[in-house]
Design a protein around this motif. Structure first.
Motif, mmCIF file in Angstrom:
data_model
loop_
_atom_site.group_PDB
_atom_site.id
_atom_site.type_symbol
_atom_site.label_atom_id
_atom_site.label_comp_id
_atom_site.label_asym_id
_atom_site.label_seq_id
_atom_site.Cartn_x
_atom_site.Cartn_y
_atom_site.Cartn_z
ATOM 1 N N VAL A 37 -21.740 38.950 26.899
ATOM 2 C CA VAL A 37 -20.933 38.185 25.963
ATOM 3 C C VAL A 37 -21.764 37.817 24.744
ATOM 4 O O VAL A 37 -22.904 37.361 24.873
ATOM 5 N N ARG A 38 -21.166 38.027 23.577
ATOM 6 C CA ARG A 38 -21.785 37.580 22.319
ATOM 7 C C ARG A 38 -20.827 36.606 21.639
ATOM 8 O O ARG A 38 -19.655 36.919 21.413
ATOM 9 N N LEU A 39 -21.319 35.419 21.310
ATOM 10 C CA LEU A 39 -20.568 34.421 20.556
ATOM 11 C C LEU A 39 -20.973 34.521 19.094
ATOM 12 O O LEU A 39 -22.165 34.618 18.776
ATOM 13 N N ILE A 40 -19.988 34.500 18.194
ATOM 14 C CA ILE A 40 -20.262 34.636 16.770
ATOM 15 C C ILE A 40 -19.600 33.493 16.005
ATOM 16 O O ILE A 40 -18.379 33.304 16.092
ATOM 17 N N SER A 41 -20.391 32.743 15.259
ATOM 18 C CA SER A 41 -19.871 31.767 14.305
ATOM 19 C C SER A 41 -19.937 32.379 12.912
ATOM 20 O O SER A 41 -21.015 32.783 12.456
ATOM 21 N N LEU A 42 -18.807 32.458 12.238
ATOM 22 C CA LEU A 42 -18.792 33.088 10.916
ATOM 23 C C LEU A 42 -19.418 32.214 9.842
ATOM 24 O O LEU A 42 -19.824 32.721 8.796
ATOM 25 N N THR A 43 -19.493 30.898 10.039
ATOM 26 C CA THR A 43 -20.197 30.042 9.085
ATOM 27 C C THR A 43 -21.444 29.462 9.738
ATOM 28 O O THR A 43 -21.598 29.477 10.959
ATOM 29 N N ASN A 44 -22.309 28.921 8.883
ATOM 30 C CA ASN A 44 -23.548 28.320 9.382
ATOM 31 C C ASN A 44 -23.404 26.830 9.657
ATOM 32 O O ASN A 44 -24.367 26.177 10.066
#
Length: 273
Positions: A37-44
């Motif tokens: 599983v990879r979690l991705i946040s599009l903003t910082n």
């Protein structure tokens, strides 16, 4: 994908903490079963605080996200777009297409494009816009296209307009509830600082680490119980009435029309719990 192969799952959120709050229990179930599983946040997340901002906050939130990912056994990727300024542009769409094609997931989780926060709406919109184009070779041609769209499932929410959330899968997360809360607790700048400040409750946050964790756990257990109460019938259909009656926490997902439409057998492979 065969039943014996590990799943590859991507979870998109707008901010560091969004993926784990929405799907951290199911992520923990996947990873403890050997899936990737990879979690991705599009903003910082560089705007999400009342006393700290910009690069120092972005770096702090990136580390908090990495810590949360470690608790869940997942990789946590935080992109460098500004918090509060996310737009579903062509450039962001290309970036999302490239991320998906490079990872080659079996399943993508993303928010719906209707939400109180513009960043959440933009995240849902850009993933939706990317879905078909994942299979088009001449779009983002530096990343090999996919032969078939992945299944896309939408994360649960409480909003009813223009259409309410309508789950297809509800997962019992009781076995990993405390692990999910531990992951959310890693986002200290949010759960102990910004969010209490934003709702006028900063003075209620305890000072000690153990006391803060207990305070947070009591709030999150109630929040994560809501899907179990609301979708008890779907839990019963999945686990049987006897087990469903005792489920205290759950996560719900709606299969999107914009990705591959899975058969019941494929749904069971993607959510093998």
């Amino acid at each position: 994908m065969t039943r014996s192969e590990p799943l590859r799952v991507l979870v998109f959120g707008a901010h560091p903490d969004d993926p784990d709050i929405s799907a951290g229990g199911t992520v923990a179930l996947w990873t403890q079963a050997g899936h990737h599983v990879r979690l991705i946040s599009l903003t910082n997340g560089d705007a999400g605080h009342h006393a700290l901002g910009g690069a120092p906050l972005a770096w702090r939130r990136r580390q908090e996200a990495a810590n949360a990912g470690s608790v869940l056994g997942a990789e946590y990727l935080t992109l460098d777009h500004h918090d509060g300024a996310l737009e579903p542009t062509l450039a962001l769409r290309a970036e999302v297409i490239r991320l998906i094609r490079t990872y080659r997931p079996d399943l993508i989780l993303a928010p719906r494009p209707w939400d109180y926060h513009p960043d959440h709406r933009a995240t849902g919109q850009v993933v939706q816009d990317a879905a078909y184009l994942l299979t088009v070779p001449n779009v983002v041609s530096d990343a090999p296209h996919l032969a078939q769209q992945p299944v896309i499932a939408l994360l649960g929410d409480r909003f009813t307009r223009p259409v309410p959330f309508a789950p297809d899968v509800v997962v019992d997360t009781d076995a990993v509830l405390e692990r999910k809360i531990d992951a959310v607790a890693c986002h200290e700048s949010q759960v102990y600082e910004w969010l209490p400040y934003n709702r006028g409750a900063l003075d209620a946050v305890p000072g000690g680490a153990a006391e803060r964790r207990a305070w947070l756990g009591s709030q999150l257990r109630e929040r994560f119980a809501q899907p179990a109460r609301t979708y008890r019938d779907l839990l019963a259909a999945r686990y049987g009435a006897a087990r469903a009656a005792g489920v205290a926490s759950a996560e719900a997902f709606e299969v999107s029309e914009y990705g591959h439409r899975p058969t019941p057998e494929e749904v069971e492979r993607l959510f093998p719990f």
